[in-house]
Motif scaffolding. Structure first.
Motif, PDB file in Angstrom:
ATOM      1  N   MET A 132       0.644  -1.012   0.014  1.00  0.00           N
ATOM      2  CA  MET A 132      -0.081   0.198   0.027  1.00  0.00           C
ATOM      3  C   MET A 132       0.923   1.185   0.175  1.00  0.00           C
ATOM      4  O   MET A 132       2.128   1.300   0.733  1.00  0.00           O
ATOM      5  CB  MET A 132      -0.915  -0.010   1.922  1.00  0.00           C
ATOM      6  N   ASN A 133       0.358   2.543  -0.818  1.00  0.00           N
ATOM      7  CA  ASN A 133       0.819   3.902  -0.626  1.00  0.00           C
ATOM      8  C   ASN A 133       0.924   4.671   0.750  1.00  0.00           C
ATOM      9  O   ASN A 133       1.984   5.342   0.781  1.00  0.00           O
ATOM     10  CB  ASN A 133       1.258   4.692  -1.937  1.00  0.00           C
ATOM     11  N   CYS A 134      -0.067   4.277   0.669  1.00  0.00           N
ATOM     12  CA  CYS A 134      -0.724   5.471   2.414  1.00  0.00           C
ATOM     13  C   CYS A 134       0.046   4.286   3.348  1.00  0.00           C
ATOM     14  O   CYS A 134      -0.861   3.321   3.900  1.00  0.00           O
ATOM     15  CB  CYS A 134      -2.171   5.537   2.169  1.00  0.00           C
ATOM     16  N   THR A 135       0.580   5.626   3.987  1.00  0.00           N
ATOM     17  CA  THR A 135       0.295   4.826   5.702  1.00  0.00           C
ATOM     18  C   THR A 135      -0.791   5.594   6.933  1.00  0.00           C
ATOM     19  O   THR A 135      -0.948   7.254   6.500  1.00  0.00           O
ATOM     20  CB  THR A 135       1.682   5.298   5.939  1.00  0.00           C
ATOM     21  N   ALA A 136      -0.480   5.290   7.841  1.00  0.00           N
ATOM     22  CA  ALA A 136      -1.068   5.646   8.975  1.00  0.00           C
ATOM     23  C   ALA A 136      -0.763   7.111   9.254  1.00  0.00           C
ATOM     24  O   ALA A 136      -1.798   8.305   9.344  1.00  0.00           O
ATOM     25  CB  ALA A 136      -1.401   5.020  10.396  1.00  0.00           C
ATOM     26  N   ALA A 137       0.290   7.185   9.306  1.00  0.00           N
ATOM     27  CA  ALA A 137       1.185   8.768   9.480  1.00  0.00           C
ATOM     28  C   ALA A 137       0.323   9.639   8.132  1.00  0.00           C
ATOM     29  O   ALA A 137       0.119  10.900   9.112  1.00  0.00           O
ATOM     30  CB  ALA A 137       2.701   8.739   9.151  1.00  0.00           C
ATOM     31  N   ASP A 138       0.520   9.349   6.563  1.00  0.00           N
ATOM     32  CA  ASP A 138      -0.427  10.155   5.953  1.00  0.00           C
ATOM     33  C   ASP A 138      -1.616  10.596   6.908  1.00  0.00           C
ATOM     34  O   ASP A 138      -2.171  11.485   6.090  1.00  0.00           O
ATOM     35  CB  ASP A 138      -0.084   9.297   4.532  1.00  0.00           C
ATOM     36  N   LEU A 139      -2.605   9.451   6.948  1.00  0.00           N
ATOM     37  CA  LEU A 139      -3.670   9.936   7.545  1.00  0.00           C
ATOM     38  C   LEU A 139      -3.770  10.707   8.334  1.00  0.00           C
ATOM     39  O   LEU A 139      -4.512  12.407   8.121  1.00  0.00           O
ATOM     40  CB  LEU A 139      -4.716   8.745   7.445  1.00  0.00           C
ATOM     41  N   ILE A 140      -2.788  10.442   9.100  1.00  0.00           N
ATOM     42  CA  ILE A 140      -2.951  11.367  10.293  1.00  0.00           C
ATOM     43  C   ILE A 140      -2.429  13.102  10.033  1.00  0.00           C
ATOM     44  O   ILE A 140      -2.986  14.013  11.014  1.00  0.00           O
ATOM     45  CB  ILE A 140      -2.252  10.614  11.714  1.00  0.00           C
ATOM     46  N   ASN A 141      -1.578  13.410   9.244  1.00  0.00           N
ATOM     47  CA  ASN A 141      -0.780  14.387   8.777  1.00  0.00           C
ATOM     48  C   ASN A 141      -1.715  15.389   7.477  1.00  0.00           C
ATOM     49  O   ASN A 141      -1.603  16.421   7.367  1.00  0.00           O
ATOM     50  CB  ASN A 141       0.976  14.246   8.679  1.00  0.00           C
ATOM     51  N   ARG A 142      -2.719  14.262   7.379  1.00  0.00           N
ATOM     52  CA  ARG A 142      -2.947  15.086   5.982  1.00  0.00           C
ATOM     53  C   ARG A 142      -4.587  15.317   5.736  1.00  0.00           C
ATOM     54  O   ARG A 142      -5.487  16.304   4.949  1.00  0.00           O
ATOM     55  CB  ARG A 142      -2.844  14.181   4.814  1.00  0.00           C
ATOM     56  N   LEU A 143      -5.332  15.102   7.048  1.00  0.00           N
ATOM     57  CA  LEU A 143      -6.616  14.535   6.997  1.00  0.00           C
ATOM     58  C   LEU A 143      -7.004  15.936   7.304  1.00  0.00           C
ATOM     59  O   LEU A 143      -6.066  16.337   8.983  1.00  0.00           O
ATOM     60  CB  LEU A 143      -7.336  13.593   6.986  1.00  0.00           C
ATOM     61  N   GLU A 171      -1.177  19.735  17.015  1.00  0.00           N
ATOM     62  CA  GLU A 171       0.375  18.852  17.801  1.00  0.00           C
ATOM     63  C   GLU A 171       1.217  19.707  16.332  1.00  0.00           C
ATOM     64  O   GLU A 171       2.420  19.732  15.868  1.00  0.00           O
ATOM     65  CB  GLU A 171       0.317  17.858  17.988  1.00  0.00           C
ATOM     66  N   ARG A 172       0.129  18.484  14.639  1.00  0.00           N
ATOM     67  CA  ARG A 172       0.931  18.764  13.982  1.00  0.00           C
ATOM     68  C   ARG A 172       1.304  20.025  13.164  1.00  0.00           C
ATOM     69  O   ARG A 172       2.304  20.388  12.256  1.00  0.00           O
ATOM     70  CB  ARG A 172       0.166  18.032  13.042  1.00  0.00           C
ATOM     71  N   GLU A 173       1.042  20.799  13.584  1.00  0.00           N
ATOM     72  CA  GLU A 173       1.099  22.396  13.093  1.00  0.00           C
ATOM     73  C   GLU A 173       3.078  22.805  13.385  1.00  0.00           C
ATOM     74  O   GLU A 173       3.177  23.978  12.813  1.00  0.00           O
ATOM     75  CB  GLU A 173       0.231  23.530  13.487  1.00  0.00           C
ATOM     76  N   ARG A 174       2.895  22.201  14.455  1.00  0.00           N
ATOM     77  CA  ARG A 174       4.338  22.485  15.143  1.00  0.00           C
ATOM     78  C   ARG A 174       5.116  21.669  14.565  1.00  0.00           C
ATOM     79  O   ARG A 174       6.533  22.015  13.829  1.00  0.00           O
ATOM     80  CB  ARG A 174       4.389  22.223  16.486  1.00  0.00           C
ATOM     81  N   ASP A 175       4.951  20.059  15.030  1.00  0.00           N
ATOM     82  CA  ASP A 175       5.431  19.327  14.158  1.00  0.00           C
ATOM     83  C   ASP A 175       4.533  18.255  13.072  1.00  0.00           C
ATOM     84  O   ASP A 175       4.045  17.912  13.740  1.00  0.00           O
ATOM     85  CB  ASP A 175       6.605  18.788  14.915  1.00  0.00           C
ATOM     86  N   PRO A 176       5.064  17.566  11.931  1.00  0.00           N
ATOM     87  CA  PRO A 176       4.417  15.826  11.667  1.00  0.00           C
ATOM     88  C   PRO A 176       4.270  15.468  13.087  1.00  0.00           C
ATOM     89  O   PRO A 176       5.086  14.940  13.522  1.00  0.00           O
ATOM     90  CB  PRO A 176       4.934  15.818  10.602  1.00  0.00           C
ATOM     91  N   VAL A 177       2.958  14.120  13.184  1.00  0.00           N
ATOM     92  CA  VAL A 177       2.966  13.592  13.949  1.00  0.00           C
ATOM     93  C   VAL A 177       3.557  12.121  12.782  1.00  0.00           C
ATOM     94  O   VAL A 177       2.444  11.717  12.810  1.00  0.00           O
ATOM     95  CB  VAL A 177       1.422  13.238  14.548  1.00  0.00           C
ATOM     96  N   ARG A 178       5.112  11.897  14.047  1.00  0.00           N
ATOM     97  CA  ARG A 178       5.375  10.654  13.223  1.00  0.00           C
ATOM     98  C   ARG A 178       5.414   8.799  14.031  1.00  0.00           C
ATOM     99  O   ARG A 178       5.610   7.644  12.966  1.00  0.00           O
ATOM    100  CB  ARG A 178       6.863  10.375  12.534  1.00  0.00           C
TER     101      ARG A 178
END
Ligand SMILES: C[S@@+](CC[C@H](N)C(=O)[O-])C[C@H]1O[C@@H](n2cnc3c(N)ncnc32)[C@H](O)[C@@H]1O
Length: 296
Positions: A132-143, A171-178
């Motif tokens: 799969m191309n998308c990870t949970a981090a992608d959902l969490i940081n993009r939606l 939180e992700r405005e400061r730093d992505p949630v990784r």
């Protein structure tokens, strides 16, 4: 980094084997083969010529299954596929029994780098199928906050969905949630302290929600419930083990409807649950529920 587990212990084995009426000369599908725990039991009990068609989309689980099932030679046929492809893989009315053992295997949960567990530190990956191309981090940081909230409430049944979604966005405005621990801390802070319980970790529902949505677990279950039983011969049986109420409800309601439509006969009016002894031996089995039906 591992989390110190002991490998995957299959659940409700005797119950599943009894419902499937394993006998030599028959063909069974294990649609969620994992490391091959249930599959190897079926193969032992259907010697010398029973066949198992195994479906699994996780490469690590598959390589464990391949090793474990090697002694059974060509009695095993393995496909790296999403189980929704099953009707195309085996064809209609071709198998005597089918098992779906939903959720995660310990092979996935115990490897911190897969990102499924809030107990270890790892990247927020959570893909069951590594292609799969998308990870949970992608959902969490993009939606958007609204989309995150919808995932948390629908797939996690999380009552603090709005607060957690907002906290993630903040939180992700400061730093992505990784990482898993960053997400866990955000959830801990978002849920008021007095609602933290010892029995269930406050991060449980959040991790469940992102995992279910990323891997489209409920959509896949819905699809296989609609079409999967058609691969059964008349009199063939389908067993489904689920691990949370969202899944169990879908199985229960679809079985009931298919029974009314004359396609299936339900064999478990109430779900079968593990004995106390099994629950003690294997704590992961505690939330397991087995439902079984026979094709009419
Ligand atoms: C609980 S484990 C199965 C364990 C197995 N019964 C055993 O005894 O070893 C569930 C497995 O289903 C797989 N799985 C979940 N959804 C799937 C799907 N849509 N297609 C294929 N495999 C899937 C997961 O990757 C996981 O390995």
């Amino acid at each position: 980094m591992g989390l110190g587990g002991f490998g995957h212990i299959p659940v409700l084995v005797e119950e599943v084997m009894t419902f499937l009426r394993c006998e030599s000369g028959r063909t069974y599908v294990d649609a969620t083969m994992g490391g091959g725990g249930h599959a190897s039991e079926i193969l032992k009990r259907t010697a010398p010529d029973g066949v198992v068609v195994g479906v699994e989309w996780d490469e690590e689980a598959l390589s464990e299954a391949r090793n474990r099932l090697m002694p059974f030679g060509d009695r095993v046929k393995i496909f790296r596929e999403n189980y929704i492809q099953l009707p195309d893989l085996v064809g209609a009315e071709s198998v005597d029994g089918m098992l779906l053992d939903l959720g995660l295997s310990s092979i996935q949960l115990e490897k911190a780098e897969r990102g499924f567990s809030f107990r270890g530190e790892g990247p927020l990956d959570m893909r069951m199928d590594q292609r799969m191309n998308c990870t949970a981090a992608d959902l969490i940081n993009r939606l958007s906050s609204e989309e995150l909230e919808e995932i948390l409430s629908r797939d996690g049944e999380e009552r603090w969905a709005k607060r957690i979604a907002r906290a993630i966005v903040h939180e992700r405005e400061r730093d992505p949630v990784r990482t898993t621990q960053t997400l866990r801390k955000i959830v801990y802070r978002a849920i008021p302290r007095r609602f933290h319980t010892r029995r269930i970790d406050p991060a449980t529902r959040t991790f469940q929600a992102f995992r279910i949505r990323l891997n489209e677990e409920l959509d896949n279950l819905g699809k296989i419930l609609e079409t999967g039983w058609k691969v059964l011969k008349r009199g063939g049986r389908i067993c489904i083990i689920s691990f949370h109420s969202l899944e169990d409800r879908m199985v229960k309601e679809t079985f009931r409807r298919l029974e009314k439509e004359g396609e299936l006969r339900i064999l478990t009016r109430k779900p079968v649950v593990p004995s106390e002894e099994e629950q003690r031996r294997n704590p992961r089995s505690r939330s397991a529920k087995l439902r079984c039906a026979e094709r009419v």
